[in-house]
Enzyme design. Structure first.
Site, PDB file in Angstrom:
ATOM      1  N   CYS A  25       0.766  -1.169  -0.059  1.00  0.00           N
ATOM      2  CA  CYS A  25      -0.048   0.079  -0.011  1.00  0.00           C
ATOM      3  C   CYS A  25       0.899   1.443  -0.147  1.00  0.00           C
ATOM      4  CB  CYS A  25      -0.937   0.019   1.251  1.00  0.00           C
ATOM      5  SG  CYS A  25      -1.842  -1.407   1.211  1.00  0.00           S
ATOM      6  N   ASN A  62     -10.362  -0.339   0.068  1.00  0.00           N
ATOM      7  CA  ASN A  62      -9.043  -0.253   0.195  1.00  0.00           C
ATOM      8  C   ASN A  62      -8.607  -0.900  -1.145  1.00  0.00           C
ATOM      9  OD1 ASN A  62      -6.130  -0.737   0.364  1.00  0.00           O
ATOM     10  ND2 ASN A  62      -6.362  -1.411   2.529  1.00  0.00           N
ATOM     11  N   HIS A  79      -3.844   7.084   2.558  1.00  0.00           N
ATOM     12  CA  HIS A  79      -4.246   5.771   2.030  1.00  0.00           C
ATOM     13  C   HIS A  79      -5.528   5.384   2.535  1.00  0.00           C
ATOM     14  CE1 HIS A  79      -4.414   1.501   1.185  1.00  0.00           C
ATOM     15  NE2 HIS A  79      -3.929   1.390   2.422  1.00  0.00           N
TER      16      HIS A  79
HETATM   17  O1  UT7 Z   1      -3.751  -1.239   3.383  1.00  0.00           O
HETATM   18  C1  UT7 Z   1      -3.391  -1.596   4.828  1.00  0.00           C
HETATM   19  C2  UT7 Z   1      -3.846  -2.788   5.088  1.00  0.00           C
HETATM   20  N1  UT7 Z   1      -4.907  -2.753   6.254  1.00  0.00           N
HETATM   21  C3  UT7 Z   1      -5.446  -2.240   7.079  1.00  0.00           C
HETATM   22  O2  UT7 Z   1      -4.850  -1.172   7.157  1.00  0.00           O
HETATM   23  C4  UT7 Z   1      -6.207  -2.710   8.066  1.00  0.00           C
HETATM   24  C5  UT7 Z   1      -6.037  -2.249   9.561  1.00  0.00           C
HETATM   25  N2  UT7 Z   1      -7.104  -2.990  10.255  1.00  0.00           N
HETATM   26  C6  UT7 Z   1      -8.379  -2.707  10.353  1.00  0.00           C
HETATM   27  O3  UT7 Z   1      -8.942  -1.843   9.555  1.00  0.00           O
HETATM   28  C7  UT7 Z   1      -9.165  -3.425  11.347  1.00  0.00           C
HETATM   29  O4  UT7 Z   1      -8.661  -3.938  12.305  1.00  0.00           O
HETATM   30  C8  UT7 Z   1     -10.366  -4.249  10.582  1.00  0.00           C
HETATM   31  C9  UT7 Z   1     -11.389  -3.532   9.961  1.00  0.00           C
HETATM   32  C10 UT7 Z   1      -9.665  -5.302   9.713  1.00  0.00           C
HETATM   33  C11 UT7 Z   1     -11.032  -5.177  11.860  1.00  0.00           C
HETATM   34  O5  UT7 Z   1     -11.600  -4.099  12.595  1.00  0.00           O
HETATM   35  P1  UT7 Z   1     -11.514  -4.071  14.447  1.00  0.00           P
HETATM   36  O6  UT7 Z   1     -12.199  -3.215  14.940  1.00  0.00           O
HETATM   37  O7  UT7 Z   1     -10.100  -4.347  14.559  1.00  0.00           O
HETATM   38  O8  UT7 Z   1     -12.160  -5.862  14.435  1.00  0.00           O
HETATM   39  P2  UT7 Z   1     -11.586  -6.904  15.138  1.00  0.00           P
HETATM   40  O9  UT7 Z   1     -10.665  -7.832  14.023  1.00  0.00           O
HETATM   41  O10 UT7 Z   1     -11.315  -6.758  16.502  1.00  0.00           O
HETATM   42  O11 UT7 Z   1     -13.003  -8.057  15.158  1.00  0.00           O
HETATM   43  C12 UT7 Z   1     -13.960  -7.601  15.970  1.00  0.00           C
HETATM   44  C13 UT7 Z   1     -15.222  -8.388  16.052  1.00  0.00           C
HETATM   45  C14 UT7 Z   1     -14.551 -10.186  15.984  1.00  0.00           C
HETATM   46  O12 UT7 Z   1     -15.671 -10.708  16.829  1.00  0.00           O
HETATM   47  P3  UT7 Z   1     -15.499 -11.067  18.287  1.00  0.00           P
HETATM   48  O13 UT7 Z   1     -14.193 -11.970  18.307  1.00  0.00           O
HETATM   49  O14 UT7 Z   1     -15.376  -9.924  19.015  1.00  0.00           O
HETATM   50  O15 UT7 Z   1     -16.710 -11.680  18.472  1.00  0.00           O
HETATM   51  C15 UT7 Z   1     -14.541 -10.540  14.408  1.00  0.00           C
HETATM   52  O16 UT7 Z   1     -14.564 -11.657  14.534  1.00  0.00           O
HETATM   53  O17 UT7 Z   1     -15.831  -8.416  14.663  1.00  0.00           O
HETATM   54  C16 UT7 Z   1     -15.826  -9.703  14.045  1.00  0.00           C
HETATM   55  N3  UT7 Z   1     -15.650  -9.550  12.490  1.00  0.00           N
HETATM   56  C17 UT7 Z   1     -16.841  -9.156  11.792  1.00  0.00           C
HETATM   57  N4  UT7 Z   1     -17.920  -9.283  12.142  1.00  0.00           N
HETATM   58  C18 UT7 Z   1     -18.744  -8.786  11.023  1.00  0.00           C
HETATM   59  C19 UT7 Z   1     -14.505  -9.456  11.974  1.00  0.00           C
HETATM   60  N5  UT7 Z   1     -14.844  -9.163  10.566  1.00  0.00           N
HETATM   61  C20 UT7 Z   1     -16.099  -9.044  10.316  1.00  0.00           C
HETATM   62  C21 UT7 Z   1     -16.851  -8.728   9.568  1.00  0.00           C
HETATM   63  N6  UT7 Z   1     -18.282  -8.604   9.643  1.00  0.00           N
HETATM   64  N7  UT7 Z   1     -16.669  -8.498   8.308  1.00  0.00           N
END
Ligand code: UT7
Length: 328
Positions: A114, A283, A253
């Protein structure tokens, strides 16, 4: 010889097919509310089955040439930033130069995920300023949908496809004000495509285990993203004795709206100055900044001498920012 460099034209292209949050909710256990509040994303553009990254890049390149009032014969070299090349080799830039009608011209890819556009802008500007080339076409282009696992809800809601091109040309006025780049390869597994390279070559088993798709520890990436965006933006500006107050626009980004909002707050920038189109494209890795720049340019929003900061982070891990003075 050190001379100036300016952006002579910008162009972008995104495929027609749209993948909405509602579409994704039919594929995996997710919903519009989760995706919107956690990421800011609503839609993504998805390449057709017969569209590869070079196809998107060529269209963006054509549009940048038209905007600059130049023809392809005016371009001395082609650089494509991508992590979704048409093939592991040859470089996608070779295919793009050929497709645009400039076979024989130097062409190479930059692979730094990225951060590709800000690295590419630094490298290509250096080539122009040092007198090696007079005009370089730099394109950030990705077909991330081709390496996204649409059974993994933690990644498949995030990524989209697109391309953005800029034409850099020698100029009396120097628009490249400063750059700050970095990388830390101590933990590549945080964000990577595990299989298909020389560590885990393609095999029936790597395919069976979905190792050819993007794998990401989202929280780990999130943690480093904001501080690196803030630090590199400040350092790039400081090279030109500027501060965030001097900025007309910040073009970050587009990975997560929460990351962009936090960086905006730490940099104490007026949110009106921060360019956001994540709701439309998701993204798109190295394409996200030039896609946003092209929108800003097409909307007639950029004024002569506006200071613009481009800032990115991503796989590597890697990060970087470039401070730029707009000159039409
Ligand atoms: O270009 C650079 C590349 N990437 C990035 O910049 C990504 C950086 N990270 C992020 O943007 C965020 O960490 C994410 C959007 C990927 C995830 O958001 P988060 O607030 O960090 O969520 P999390 O991974 O802590 O997940 C929270 C909950 C989990 O459930 P439990 O364990 O709390 O029950 C996940 O299983 O949300 C769940 N979850 C979802 N629920 C519904 C994860 N993905 C999804 C989904 N829909 N798509």
């Amino acid at each position: 010889m050190v001379r100036g460099v300016r952006i002579a034209g910008v162009g972008s292209y995104a495929p027609d097919r749209i993948l909405s949050n509602e579409d994704l909710a039919r594929l995996v256990d997710t919903n519009d509310e989760w995706i919107t509040t956690r990421t800011g994303m609503k839609r993504r553009h998805i390449a057709a089955a017969d569209q590869a990254t070079s196809d998107l890049a060529i269209e963006a390149g054509r549009r940048a040439l038209a905007r600059a009032g130049l023809s392809v014969g005016d371009i001395d070299a082609f650089v494509v930033a991508t992590v979704t090349p048409d093939y592991p080799f040859p470089a996608t830039a070779c295919l793009v130069a050929n497709g645009l009608g400039a076979p024989g011209k130097p062409a190479f890819d930059i692979s730094i995920a990225c951060s590709g556009f800000v690295y590419g802008l630094t490298v290509a500007s250096g080539l122009v300023r040092s007198g090696v080339f007079s005009r370089v076409m730099l394109i950030g282009a990705e077909s991330l949908s081709k390496i996204t696992n649409y059974r993994d809800r933690s990644t498949c809601v995030l990524f989209g496809d697109g391309a953005g091109a800029v034409i850099l040309e020698a100029s009396e006025r120097n628009c490249f004000l400063g750059s700050s780049l970095g990388a830390d390869g101590s933990n590549p597994e945080v964000l990577f495509q595990p299989a298909g390279g020389s560590r885990y070559p393609a095999s029936a088993q790597t395919v069976e285990n979905s190792r050819h798709y993007i794998h990401m520890a989202g929280k780990e990436v999130f943690k480093f993203a904001v501080s690196k965006m803030v630090d590199s933006s400040l350092t790039a500006l400081a090279e030109a004795n500027l501060t965030p107050d001097d900025m007309a626009y910040l073009i970050p980004h587009q990975a997560n709206l929460r990351i962009i909002d936090s960086a905006t707050k730490y940099l104490k920038v007026d949110p009106e100055k921060v360019v956001v189109n994540i709701q439309e494209y998701g993204n798109t890795s190295s394409a996200s900044i030039p896609l946003a720049l092209a929108e800003l340019d097409a909307g007639g929003k950029l004024k002569q001498d506006d200071v613009v900061v481009f800032v990115a982070f991503g796989g590597g891990l890697s990060w970087g920012a470039v401070a730029w003075r707009w000159s039409a």
